[in-house]
Design an enzyme around this catalytic site. Sequence first.
Site, PDB file in Angstrom:
ATOM      1  N   SER A   6       0.833  -1.204   0.000  1.00 33.43           N
ATOM      2  CA  SER A   6       0.000   0.000   0.000  1.00 33.43           C
ATOM      3  C   SER A   6       0.866   1.252   0.000  1.00 33.43           C
ATOM      4  O   SER A   6       1.894   1.311   0.663  1.00 33.43           O
ATOM      5  CB  SER A   6      -0.921   0.034   1.219  1.00 33.43           C
ATOM      6  OG  SER A   6      -1.700   1.225   1.217  1.00 33.43           O
ATOM      7  N   LYS A  19      -4.503  -6.742   3.324  1.00 32.76           N
ATOM      8  CA  LYS A  19      -4.495  -5.612   2.380  1.00 32.76           C
ATOM      9  C   LYS A  19      -5.914  -5.304   1.904  1.00 32.76           C
ATOM     10  O   LYS A  19      -6.294  -4.136   1.737  1.00 32.76           O
ATOM     11  CB  LYS A  19      -3.595  -5.948   1.184  1.00 32.76           C
ATOM     12  CG  LYS A  19      -3.612  -4.899   0.059  1.00 32.76           C
ATOM     13  CD  LYS A  19      -3.227  -3.511   0.552  1.00 32.76           C
ATOM     14  CE  LYS A  19      -2.836  -2.568  -0.569  1.00 32.76           C
ATOM     15  NZ  LYS A  19      -3.801  -2.381  -1.631  1.00 32.76           N
ATOM     16  N   HIS A  31      -7.569  -3.429   4.640  1.00 34.46           N
ATOM     17  CA  HIS A  31      -6.977  -2.083   4.606  1.00 34.46           C
ATOM     18  C   HIS A  31      -7.713  -1.223   3.582  1.00 34.46           C
ATOM     19  O   HIS A  31      -8.105  -0.083   3.858  1.00 34.46           O
ATOM     20  CB  HIS A  31      -5.494  -2.191   4.247  1.00 34.46           C
ATOM     21  CG  HIS A  31      -4.858  -0.904   3.789  1.00 34.46           C
ATOM     22  ND1 HIS A  31      -5.076  -0.363   2.532  1.00 34.46           N
ATOM     23  CD2 HIS A  31      -4.016  -0.049   4.417  1.00 34.46           C
ATOM     24  CE1 HIS A  31      -4.406   0.769   2.418  1.00 34.46           C
ATOM     25  NE2 HIS A  31      -3.750   0.975   3.543  1.00 34.46           N
ATOM     26  N   ASN A  32      -7.937  -1.777   2.386  1.00 36.10           N
ATOM     27  CA  ASN A  32      -8.616  -1.016   1.342  1.00 36.10           C
ATOM     28  C   ASN A  32     -10.071  -0.753   1.690  1.00 36.10           C
ATOM     29  O   ASN A  32     -10.622   0.302   1.360  1.00 36.10           O
ATOM     30  CB  ASN A  32      -8.517  -1.755   0.007  1.00 36.10           C
ATOM     31  CG  ASN A  32      -7.143  -1.636  -0.618  1.00 36.10           C
ATOM     32  OD1 ASN A  32      -6.161  -1.390   0.062  1.00 36.10           O
ATOM     33  ND2 ASN A  32      -7.061  -1.836  -1.915  1.00 36.10           N
ATOM     34  N   GLU A  73     -10.106   2.038   3.951  1.00 33.63           N
ATOM     35  CA  GLU A  73      -9.818   3.214   3.120  1.00 33.63           C
ATOM     36  C   GLU A  73     -11.103   3.747   2.478  1.00 33.63           C
ATOM     37  O   GLU A  73     -11.339   4.964   2.441  1.00 33.63           O
ATOM     38  CB  GLU A  73      -8.801   2.816   2.056  1.00 33.63           C
ATOM     39  CG  GLU A  73      -8.380   3.896   1.094  1.00 33.63           C
ATOM     40  CD  GLU A  73      -7.480   3.329   0.011  1.00 33.63           C
ATOM     41  OE1 GLU A  73      -7.774   3.524  -1.183  1.00 33.63           O
ATOM     42  OE2 GLU A  73      -6.468   2.669   0.358  1.00 33.63           O
TER      43      GLU A  73
END
Length: 482
Positions: free
Chosen positions: A130, A184, A187-188, A191
């Site tokens: 990232s 990940k 995480h997105n 986001e």
Amino acid sequence: MSARAQIGVTGLAVMGRNLARNFARHGFTVAVHNRSYAKTASLITEAGHEGDFVPSESVADFVASLERPRKVVVMVKAGAATDAVIDELVPLLSEGDIVVDAGNAHFPDTIRREKALRERGLHFVGTGVSGGEEGALLGPSIMPGGTRESYESLGPILEAISAKVDGTPCCAYVGPDGAGHFVKMVHNGIEYADMQLIAEAYDLLRQGLGASAAEIGKIFEEWNSGDLESFLIEITAKVLAHTDAATGQAFVDVVLDQAEQKGTGRWTVQNGLDLGVPITGIAEATFARALSGSVPQREAGRAALPADAAPLQVPADDAARAAFVQDVRQALYASKVVAYSQGFDQIAAASAENGWDIDRGAMARIWRGGCIIRARFLNRITEAYDRDPDLPLLLADPYFTQAVSTGLAAWRRVVAQAAAAGIPTPAFSSSLAYYDGVRAERLPAALIQAQRDYFGAHTYRRTDREGSFHTQWSGDRSEVEA
């Protein structure tokens, strides 16, 4: 070709190119390859002075240039393209070699690939990266999954090129097979929620204060010096301050209001449903993007649906305006905490289901720098999991309980004002509803379970004794033990 490169990168679009340069800048000899040799040649021409590169035209030469155990980073489009590259590489590799997929792969694909390569004696490392193209070059947050044995060899190289916060690398071993790409993905998803919350805060300030984009940009700039300090708040201030050269208008006002997505938010929501984890902030943010692109529906809605709402107009005096800005700031912070709390719940649930043993504190630690959601308060999340690695709810940590309760009245005012004014705040509103749901003594789910028993004999449990029961609704309504 002599085997002297310590790591290789195949796929030299922007991300792969910048990762290769990052490796070289840190003193590693880097083998580089691309399906079209022109991209390899341009990398050497433009960045060859940054370090030691070994270019190859063929995959065979690329593999031959790598020291053993070979470490190959694949940076191509997720899906079929990744499988095609892996299929081309595998026959040329030897037992113990390491294939790293550093793209945005869906974690079930990573689980499948890891199993297939393990059966051939190879290590497959699904690695979340990232930070975008700038992070890839200057230091990203890196989330590798795979065997611990592979990390012993690969980890020092990834840690070297990662972002650093207080001298600590923003890279850590996540867990087996798909764990890295799963983290990940979440995480997105976080986001998505973070960006939607910021957009809602901007919309409230715009409509409530009647302020220009540039004026609101200055508010975000001020917020970035406090507990909201983060990369996304920082770039929001810069975007809002930007003027469109062609029209002279605020740049944000000439951008079409249809937000796109590449799929990681959708994957996160789908997985949340599979796990039964209520990631409502992430879900509403994902659906808000979908709604923004629902052009025929929006056109029909604008033409037919009444608002029956009073415009949100904050009194013109400075004290009232400052109070409103403070309310929105506190609502944003509280909602943000909820999004992260839900995301870490999802990580915990998936870790338990898949036997990954993910350290949530370590994940917060490696997200402090390099990545898109890097923020000051990730230090607080790290501390929370240091205090209690098995913390069942991030919101229940004393720091976050205090932080959210301090802004609770403001959060309620903002959501109520938005509803009364007809301003959509799906992420703010759903985050507050989650907060109230998770703290409630008793929920109306009791009625839902009773309804389920009525129409489908799905049974229910009682508050006063153990066991499962069913009421004979179509008969004498007596209760029987199921």
